[in-house]
Design a protein around this motif. Structure first.
Motif, mmCIF file in Angstrom:
data_model
loop_
_atom_site.group_PDB
_atom_site.id
_atom_site.type_symbol
_atom_site.label_atom_id
_atom_site.label_comp_id
_atom_site.label_asym_id
_atom_site.label_seq_id
_atom_site.Cartn_x
_atom_site.Cartn_y
_atom_site.Cartn_z
ATOM 1 N N TRP A 99 0.847 -1.183 0.000
ATOM 2 C CA TRP A 99 0.000 0.000 0.000
ATOM 3 C C TRP A 99 0.887 1.238 0.000
ATOM 4 C CZ3 TRP A 99 -4.118 -0.999 4.389
ATOM 5 C CH2 TRP A 99 -5.106 -1.857 3.898
ATOM 6 N N LEU A 100 0.511 2.251 -0.748
ATOM 7 C CA LEU A 100 1.137 3.555 -0.616
ATOM 8 C C LEU A 100 0.519 4.248 0.594
ATOM 9 C CD1 LEU A 100 1.474 4.545 -4.370
ATOM 10 C CD2 LEU A 100 3.156 3.497 -2.854
ATOM 11 N N PRO A 101 1.229 5.190 1.232
ATOM 12 C CA PRO A 101 0.845 5.653 2.570
ATOM 13 C C PRO A 101 -0.569 6.224 2.712
ATOM 14 C CG PRO A 101 3.100 6.280 2.116
ATOM 15 C CD PRO A 101 2.563 5.699 0.838
ATOM 16 N N GLN A 102 -1.132 6.827 1.672
ATOM 17 C CA GLN A 102 -2.439 7.469 1.817
ATOM 18 C C GLN A 102 -3.592 6.614 1.277
ATOM 19 O OE1 GLN A 102 -1.334 11.402 -0.041
ATOM 20 N NE2 GLN A 102 -2.198 12.197 1.864
ATOM 21 N N ARG A 103 -3.347 5.333 1.018
ATOM 22 C CA ARG A 103 -4.383 4.501 0.405
ATOM 23 C C ARG A 103 -5.673 4.476 1.228
ATOM 24 N NH1 ARG A 103 -5.434 0.725 -3.447
ATOM 25 N NH2 ARG A 103 -6.756 -1.063 -2.880
ATOM 26 N N VAL A 104 -5.593 4.100 2.472
ATOM 27 C CA VAL A 104 -6.810 3.973 3.276
ATOM 28 C C VAL A 104 -7.478 5.331 3.457
ATOM 29 C CG1 VAL A 104 -7.704 3.384 5.555
ATOM 30 C CG2 VAL A 104 -6.037 1.890 4.439
ATOM 31 N N GLU A 105 -6.706 6.351 3.760
ATOM 32 C CA GLU A 105 -7.269 7.684 3.983
ATOM 33 C C GLU A 105 -8.045 8.177 2.764
ATOM 34 O OE1 GLU A 105 -5.697 12.253 4.924
ATOM 35 O OE2 GLU A 105 -4.309 10.555 5.038
#
Length: 285
Positions: A99-105
């Motif tokens: 996952w790239l860091p802002q995926r969930v956000e």
């Protein structure tokens, strides 16, 4: 008072991929969104996976580790993770992807209760080179049923939506994610995309992937076709069978190309047929 943000559960299934699993977990731990829990389901690994997970759990309180004592398959592992998850939302992550860091956000910011799920563009990595894969801005059941998994292998949705759809189908040998997205779109008519790459799908290491066995891929795709063929007209049935058969026979006969290939793909399929013939002639000359 600001309402508490919902918990999101990251579901990681794994089997004998210890050298890659740590990278996937690290990418989930690096998410900008909180609260997030990580549920790792080990489908009876015989490598050092348990030891690696012990180290992660000693360092992080937001990780669950479940282990199947016998091999049950990817769908059963996903279902175990979803059952154990405490999050209001669930999002999958394959053990060799990141996952790239802002995926969930960013995916959660797009999600609405009327949607079946949210997906995103992603990078494919092969031999350390990244290539962008773009996805459609919206998906409906009618579009997905044409036989292509346009959403990719992982999405974000409510945990209850997957449970209402009876989870992933363990009887399928391939295309399990595509089958799940179709059933979610039967329940709710629309899915939406985040128009930027938020994940890296690793196409370099195929060890343990079901796609390395053409017979299994063919069997899985044909099973999904049979489950959904009630939605197809005659021409679409012919088209889907043409591409399913290509899993086992990448270079079909000229007769099959001319009579079964979709009209919009005919020129490309004819070029592939000519290329296949040339390769065969060169090998026999």
């Amino acid at each position: 008072m600001t309402p508490a943000k919902p918990l999101v559960s990251c579901i990681i299934t794994t089997c004998n991929r210890a050298r890659l699993l740590a990278r996937a977990i690290d990418s989930a731990l690096a998410q900008t969104y909180s609260p997030l829990e990580i549920v790792v389901v080990d489908d009876a690994s015989t490598d050092e996976t348990p030891a690696i997970m012990q180290g992660f759990m000693e360092s992080h309180q937001n990780i669950q580790y479940l282990r199947h004592e016998r091999r049950m398959g990817a769908c059963a592992a996903r279902n175990s993770g979803i059952q154990a998850a405490k999050g209001e939302y669930v999002a999958g992550l394959d053990d060799d992807d990141e996952w790239l860091p802002q995926r969930v956000e960013k995916m959660l910011a797009v999600f609405e209760d009327s949607l079946a799920f949210v997906y995103s563009d992603y990078y494919r990595r092969k031999q350390d080179k990244l290539s962008l894969t773009s996805t459609p801005s919206e998906l409906t059941h009618a579009l997905m049923v044409r036989g292509i998994n346009l959403a990719g292998t992982q999405v974000l949705t409510r945990r209850t939506y997957i449970l209402e759809a009876d989870g992933f189908d363990p009887s399928l040998r391939a295309s399990q994610d595509y089958d799940m997205w179709l059933r979610l779109l039967e329940q709710r008519p629309l899915a939406k995309r985040v128009a930027e790459p938020l994940m890296i799908v690793d196409a370099s290491d195929r060890t343990g992937r079901i796609s390395v066995d053409r017979r299994k891929v063919f069997s899985g795709k044909f099973q999904v076709y049979r489950k959904n063929k009630r939605f197809f007209d005659r021409s679409l049935r012919t088209e889907r069978l043409y591409f399913i058969r290509k899993v086992l026979h990448p270079y079909p006969s000229l007769h099959r190309v001319l009579h079964m290939a979709p009209r919009r793909e005919l020129a490309n399929e004819l070029r592939r047929w000519i290329k296949g013939r040339l390769v065969k002639l060169l090998r026999t000359s």
